[in-house]
Design a protein around this motif. Structure first.
Motif, PDB file in Angstrom:
ATOM      1  N   ASP A 141     -11.866  -5.425 -10.311  1.00 42.71           N
ATOM      2  CA  ASP A 141     -11.596  -6.104  -9.037  1.00 42.71           C
ATOM      3  C   ASP A 141     -12.346  -5.382  -7.929  1.00 42.71           C
ATOM      4  OD1 ASP A 141     -10.011  -3.807  -8.379  1.00 42.71           O
ATOM      5  OD2 ASP A 141      -8.240  -4.746  -9.251  1.00 42.71           O
ATOM      6  N   ASP A 192      -0.956  -4.148   5.490  1.00 41.82           N
ATOM      7  CA  ASP A 192      -1.943  -5.084   4.907  1.00 41.82           C
ATOM      8  C   ASP A 192      -1.327  -5.983   3.829  1.00 41.82           C
ATOM      9  OD1 ASP A 192      -3.696  -3.748   6.537  1.00 41.82           O
ATOM     10  OD2 ASP A 192      -4.803  -2.757   4.933  1.00 41.82           O
ATOM     11  N   LYS A 243     -12.939  -5.374  -3.256  1.00 38.30           N
ATOM     12  CA  LYS A 243     -12.547  -5.872  -1.929  1.00 38.30           C
ATOM     13  C   LYS A 243     -13.776  -6.072  -1.046  1.00 38.30           C
ATOM     14  CE  LYS A 243     -12.127  -3.302   1.374  1.00 38.30           C
ATOM     15  NZ  LYS A 243     -12.983  -3.035   2.564  1.00 38.30           N
ATOM     16  N   ARG A 266      -6.139   8.049  -6.348  1.00 42.40           N
ATOM     17  CA  ARG A 266      -4.853   7.458  -5.970  1.00 42.40           C
ATOM     18  C   ARG A 266      -3.746   7.880  -6.927  1.00 42.40           C
ATOM     19  NH1 ARG A 266      -7.595   2.319  -6.042  1.00 42.40           N
ATOM     20  NH2 ARG A 266      -8.209   1.596  -3.986  1.00 42.40           N
TER      21      ARG A 266
HETATM   22  N1  UDP Z   1      -8.958  -2.286  -2.030  1.00 45.14           N
HETATM   23  C1  UDP Z   1      -9.726  -1.701  -1.030  1.00 45.14           C
HETATM   24  N2  UDP Z   1      -9.148  -1.456   0.179  1.00 45.14           N
HETATM   25  C2  UDP Z   1      -7.864  -1.759   0.450  1.00 45.14           C
HETATM   26  C3  UDP Z   1      -7.076  -2.345  -0.577  1.00 45.14           C
HETATM   27  C4  UDP Z   1      -7.659  -2.605  -1.800  1.00 45.14           C
HETATM   28  O1  UDP Z   1     -10.911  -1.417  -1.231  1.00 45.14           O
HETATM   29  O2  UDP Z   1      -7.401  -1.526   1.576  1.00 45.14           O
HETATM   30  C5  UDP Z   1      -9.568  -2.583  -3.343  1.00 45.14           C
HETATM   31  C6  UDP Z   1      -9.094  -1.629  -4.433  1.00 45.14           C
HETATM   32  O3  UDP Z   1     -10.002  -0.549  -4.560  1.00 45.14           O
HETATM   33  C7  UDP Z   1      -9.145  -2.501  -5.662  1.00 45.14           C
HETATM   34  C8  UDP Z   1      -8.847  -3.903  -5.142  1.00 45.14           C
HETATM   35  O4  UDP Z   1      -9.122  -3.859  -3.749  1.00 45.14           O
HETATM   36  O5  UDP Z   1     -10.442  -2.491  -6.219  1.00 45.14           O
HETATM   37  C9  UDP Z   1      -7.436  -4.386  -5.391  1.00 45.14           C
HETATM   38  O6  UDP Z   1      -6.517  -3.421  -4.939  1.00 45.14           O
HETATM   39  P1  UDP Z   1      -4.956  -3.638  -5.196  1.00 45.14           P
HETATM   40  O7  UDP Z   1      -4.510  -4.876  -4.497  1.00 45.14           O
HETATM   41  O8  UDP Z   1      -4.698  -3.600  -6.661  1.00 45.14           O
HETATM   42  O9  UDP Z   1      -4.236  -2.494  -4.438  1.00 45.14           O
HETATM   43  P2  UDP Z   1      -4.087  -0.959  -4.670  1.00 45.14           P
HETATM   44  O10 UDP Z   1      -3.967  -0.680  -6.125  1.00 45.14           O
HETATM   45  O11 UDP Z   1      -5.351  -0.410  -4.041  1.00 45.14           O
HETATM   46  O12 UDP Z   1      -2.858  -0.661  -3.894  1.00 45.14           O
END
Ligand code: UDP
Length: 171
Positions: free
Chosen positions: A111, A65, A113, A152
């Motif tokens: 943030d 992704d 998604k 996480r």
């Molecule tokens: N997020 C999500 N699904 C995904 C990737 C991200 O719901 O497959 C959400 C995540 O919970 C956060 C926001 O998108 O609120 C941004 O995520 P980030 O790009 O910082 O990536 P991550 O820390 O999840 O690797």
């Protein structure tokens, strides 16, 4: 707001409209965290200059992704410029509504998604959930993380954090 939602079937099931999903995840950000902090070097918690910032990620498991720039979106043809403009505007509007909703419950929406698709009539609809699995939510006073980052990052207290969010939004 046009969504896939048709009705609640039970406490854990809903009836939805079938959508042909765009292969794009829309990540909308108000404060730096997670992959944005890693990418541009802002410490987590840094407010963004001109929020919200909307990013596009390619829904492709084999590629992990990846973040897409406009040139990539154009090359891949995963979404037309018109549809991108409509979905981006909805993502920003949802951000405005959610930010106020969570702020009233002492939560910062860092943030989140969203995903969108088209129904059989070609109408763009939101087809996603809003939860601590897909949003970063921090306590307004303490900045304590009350979302999936607890899982996480192996921080513990996952269930307690989710229960606290539920308590604040339903209380
Ligand atoms: N997020 C999500 N699904 C995904 C990737 C991200 O719901 O497959 C959400 C995540 O919970 C956060 C926001 O998108 O609120 C941004 O995520 P980030 O790009 O910082 O990536 P991550 O820390 O999840 O690797």
């Amino acid at each position: 707001m046009r969504t896939h939602f048709l009705g609640q079937e039970s406490e854990t099931a809903m009836r939805i409209r079938r959508l042909d999903m765009f292969r794009v995840e829309f990540v909308t950000r108000n404060v730096a965290a997670g992959s944005l902090s890693k990418r541009i070097g802002y410490p987590e918690g840094t407010p963004l200059r001109n929020p919200p910032l909307v990013e596009y990620y390619y829904k492709d498991d084999a590629l992990g992704d990846p973040l897409l720039c406009m040139a990539h979106l154009d090359e891949l043809q995963v979404i037309s410029p018109e549809d991108l403009s409509e979905t981006t505007a909805v993502a920003k509007k949802v951000n405005e509504v959610l930010q106020a909703f969570f702020a009233a419950r002492s939560l910062i929406l860092v943030d989140y998604k969203l995903e969108f698709g088209k129904d059989s009539q070609g109408v763009i609809r939101l087809g996603d959930e809003i939860s601590p699995d897909t949003c970063r939510l921090w306590d307004s006073e303490t900045s304590e993380k009350l979302d999936k980052d607890r899982f996480r990052r192996d921080m513990g207290g996952v269930e307690e954090a989710y229960a606290e969010v539920l308590r604040r939004i339903s209380g």
